[in-house]
Write an enzyme that holds these catalytic residues in place. Structure first.
Site, PDB file in Angstrom:
ATOM      1  N   LYS A 127       0.826  -1.220   0.000  1.00  0.00           N
ATOM      2  CA  LYS A 127       0.000   0.000   0.000  1.00  0.00           C
ATOM      3  C   LYS A 127       0.850   1.255   0.000  1.00  0.00           C
ATOM      4  CE  LYS A 127      -4.542  -1.466   1.035  1.00  0.00           C
ATOM      5  NZ  LYS A 127      -5.860  -1.189   1.558  1.00  0.00           N
ATOM      6  N   LYS A 209      -5.584  -9.100  -8.369  1.00  0.00           N
ATOM      7  CA  LYS A 209      -6.954  -9.270  -7.850  1.00  0.00           C
ATOM      8  C   LYS A 209      -7.838  -8.068  -8.184  1.00  0.00           C
ATOM      9  CE  LYS A 209      -7.353  -7.322  -3.290  1.00  0.00           C
ATOM     10  NZ  LYS A 209      -8.155  -7.272  -2.123  1.00  0.00           N
ATOM     11  N   LYS A 212     -11.725  -2.597  -5.526  1.00  0.00           N
ATOM     12  CA  LYS A 212     -12.692  -1.514  -5.724  1.00  0.00           C
ATOM     13  C   LYS A 212     -12.011  -0.165  -5.931  1.00  0.00           C
ATOM     14  CE  LYS A 212     -14.228  -2.019  -0.897  1.00  0.00           C
ATOM     15  NZ  LYS A 212     -13.005  -2.410  -0.280  1.00  0.00           N
TER      16      LYS A 212
HETATM   17  N1  AQP Z   1     -10.898  -9.784  -5.761  1.00  0.00           N
HETATM   18  C1  AQP Z   1     -11.321 -10.388  -4.672  1.00  0.00           C
HETATM   19  N2  AQP Z   1     -11.719 -11.678  -4.731  1.00  0.00           N
HETATM   20  C2  AQP Z   1     -12.159 -12.313  -3.621  1.00  0.00           C
HETATM   21  N3  AQP Z   1     -12.252 -11.721  -2.408  1.00  0.00           N
HETATM   22  C3  AQP Z   1     -11.887 -10.436  -2.299  1.00  0.00           C
HETATM   23  N4  AQP Z   1     -11.854  -9.563  -1.252  1.00  0.00           N
HETATM   24  C4  AQP Z   1     -11.394  -8.371  -1.699  1.00  0.00           C
HETATM   25  N5  AQP Z   1     -11.128  -8.428  -3.007  1.00  0.00           N
HETATM   26  C5  AQP Z   1     -11.402  -9.697  -3.418  1.00  0.00           C
HETATM   27  C6  AQP Z   1     -12.293  -9.880   0.097  1.00  0.00           C
HETATM   28  O1  AQP Z   1     -13.230  -8.886   0.493  1.00  0.00           O
HETATM   29  C7  AQP Z   1     -13.139  -8.661   1.891  1.00  0.00           C
HETATM   30  C8  AQP Z   1     -13.185  -7.206   2.205  1.00  0.00           C
HETATM   31  O2  AQP Z   1     -12.122  -6.540   1.647  1.00  0.00           O
HETATM   32  P1  AQP Z   1     -11.768  -5.076   2.147  1.00  0.00           P
HETATM   33  O3  AQP Z   1     -12.815  -4.128   1.766  1.00  0.00           O
HETATM   34  O4  AQP Z   1     -11.416  -5.088   3.585  1.00  0.00           O
HETATM   35  O5  AQP Z   1     -10.463  -4.670   1.414  1.00  0.00           O
HETATM   36  P2  AQP Z   1      -9.618  -5.314   0.319  1.00  0.00           P
HETATM   37  O6  AQP Z   1      -9.332  -6.762   0.549  1.00  0.00           O
HETATM   38  O7  AQP Z   1      -8.416  -4.437   0.196  1.00  0.00           O
HETATM   39  O8  AQP Z   1     -10.584  -5.188  -0.930  1.00  0.00           O
HETATM   40  P3  AQP Z   1     -10.401  -4.236  -2.167  1.00  0.00           P
HETATM   41  O9  AQP Z   1     -11.619  -4.352  -3.006  1.00  0.00           O
HETATM   42  O10 AQP Z   1      -9.088  -4.521  -2.848  1.00  0.00           O
HETATM   43  O11 AQP Z   1     -10.390  -2.833  -1.483  1.00  0.00           O
HETATM   44  P4  AQP Z   1      -9.424  -1.603  -1.696  1.00  0.00           P
HETATM   45  O12 AQP Z   1      -9.355  -1.410  -3.193  1.00  0.00           O
HETATM   46  O13 AQP Z   1     -10.134  -0.493  -0.984  1.00  0.00           O
HETATM   47  O14 AQP Z   1      -8.105  -1.934  -1.076  1.00  0.00           O
HETATM   48  C9  AQP Z   1     -11.895  -9.386   2.379  1.00  0.00           C
HETATM   49  O15 AQP Z   1     -12.295 -10.585   3.021  1.00  0.00           O
HETATM   50  C10 AQP Z   1     -11.150  -9.706   1.109  1.00  0.00           C
HETATM   51  O16 AQP Z   1     -10.379 -10.896   1.215  1.00  0.00           O
END
Ligand code: AQP
Length: 343
Positions: A127, A209, A212
């Site tokens: 990050k 992956k 969002k």
């Molecule tokens: N691409 C993915 N496939 C499967 N599971 C996913 N998770 C996230 N992306 C995928 C799961 O979603 C949960 C919540 O995630 P989060 O909001 O805490 O943050 P993150 O993992 O960092 O998700 P993002 O979408 O990538 O958010 P940003 O872009 O804000 O950093 C977790 O259980 C995660 O495993």
């Protein structure tokens, strides 16, 4: 007399259930990755466990956020939890920022965490590379807040994605360290090993992956994207130079589309292969897009109904924050007493 017996037995049943804590960041509308990888699986846990599902908005501000957007996406996320099937009467669903005990315990636990441990966290490294203009201390101490989230509720199990495994390990280490000094204060959490949801990959770079916060909106599908947007994004999804579909690791774009189909329809990978292998890419994308739209539409419909009922959502937010606060206080009081803070 009868009533008392009933109450006792229901409390006993409750006691037997293990506690699960999980959360999502309100950094924008969640993607189908968050939905298939986490939210949809949470729904299956709610009868068997005591669940807390948090909107971790304190974590969200480790990355720059626009205030109005953050407020909106936090509210939308809570509404999406309900729309996806989480029952606010069965689960504790709340904003992290409404329960100040998270931040308070986080400070305390920070004094029992070593710099060397935080330095090893790979998510911080990733990050901070992604947000070079804002490498703040919160990004560095994020795992301590996550430990506080979990330990506050005497959590037994945490459903963690691959990215959070290292953070959960650290939560366990902090809990054990604290318990070794002060006696049994915290339950040491374990990862929830259940049916693992698929990891959904970026539609534009299928070896990465789906996220969002991806700058390329075509790389992800938001759970609230309209059907024509979904179809278009799937249509534009990167595949490869072959012409017919095969499910294989060295064909990540096509594999991802087939995984999405499997998640949307609930079919096994074997059945998915039977249904889709050999299809041309145009047909494949049409079938996958339609299956995804069919899965998303009822969730979206419920979401908009819930959102319209402002009083209902407000009452859930208030009631659940009170419950979370009550539970959190039980642990925090104990922690403070053990440390030696004046009563
Ligand atoms: N691409 C993915 N496939 C499967 N599971 C996913 N998770 C996230 N992306 C995928 C799961 O979603 C949960 C919540 O995630 P989060 O909001 O805490 O943050 P993150 O993992 O960092 O998700 P993002 O979408 O990538 O958010 P940003 O872009 O804000 O950093 C977790 O259980 C995660 O495993």
């Amino acid at each position: 007399m009868m009533k008392r017996v009933n109450t006792l037995s229901s409390e006993q049943t409750k006691e037997k259930k293990q506690t699960i804590f999980s959360g999502m960041q309100s950094t924008g509308v969640i993607t189908i990755g968050n939905y298939f990888g986490a939210l949809k699986n949470w729904v299956k846990l709610q009868d068997e466990y005591n669940c807390l599902f948090c909107v971790v908005d304190l974590h969200s501000i480790t990355v720059k956020q626009e205030p109005a957007k953050l407020r909106q996406s936090s509210r939308d996320l809570l509404a999406l939890y309900i729309a996806a099937g989480l029952d606010p009467e069965k689960n504790v669903m709340y904003y992290q920022s409404h329960v100040p005990q998270h931040a308070e315990l986080s400070w305390i636990l920070g004094c029992y965490t070593y710099m060397g441990e935080l330095n090893r966290m790979t998510q911080f490294k990733e990050k901070s590379q992604k947000h070079v203009e804002n490498i703040n201390a919160g990004l560095f101490t994020y795992p301590i807040l996550m430990a506080a989230d979990i330990l506050l509720y005497q959590t037994d199990l945490v459903p963690v994605g691959h990215d959070q495994k290292q953070h959960l390990e650290l939560s366990r280490d902090i809990a054990e360290r604290f318990n070794n000094i002060y006696g049994n204060v915290f339950t040491v959490p374990n990862p929830y090993i259940g049916k693992v949801g698929a990891r959904i990959m970026s539609l534009q770079e299928p070896t990465k992956k789906m996220s969002k916060s991806d700058e390329n909106v075509n790389a992800f599908i938001s759970l609230l994207d309209e059907p024509n947007v979904v179809m278009n994004k799937i249509k534009r999804a990167v595949t490869d130079s072959e012409t017919t579909a095969i499910y294989a690791d060295d064909r990540p774009g096509v594999k991802n589309l087939m995984d999405i189909y499997s998640c949307a329809t609930g079919e096994t990978i074997e059945k998915t292969k039977e249904a889709l292998e050999g299809k041309g890419y145009g047909d494949l994308k049409k079938i996958v897009g339609e299956a995804l739209v069919a899965e998303m539409e009822p969730v979206q419909k419920r979401f908009f109904e819930i959102k319209q009922d402002k009083a209902y959502l407000d009452s859930i937010i208030k009631k659940n924050a009170e419950t979370a606060s009550y539970l959190a206080n039980k642990t925090l009081r104990k922690v403070k007493k053990k440390i030696g803070f004046p009563e």
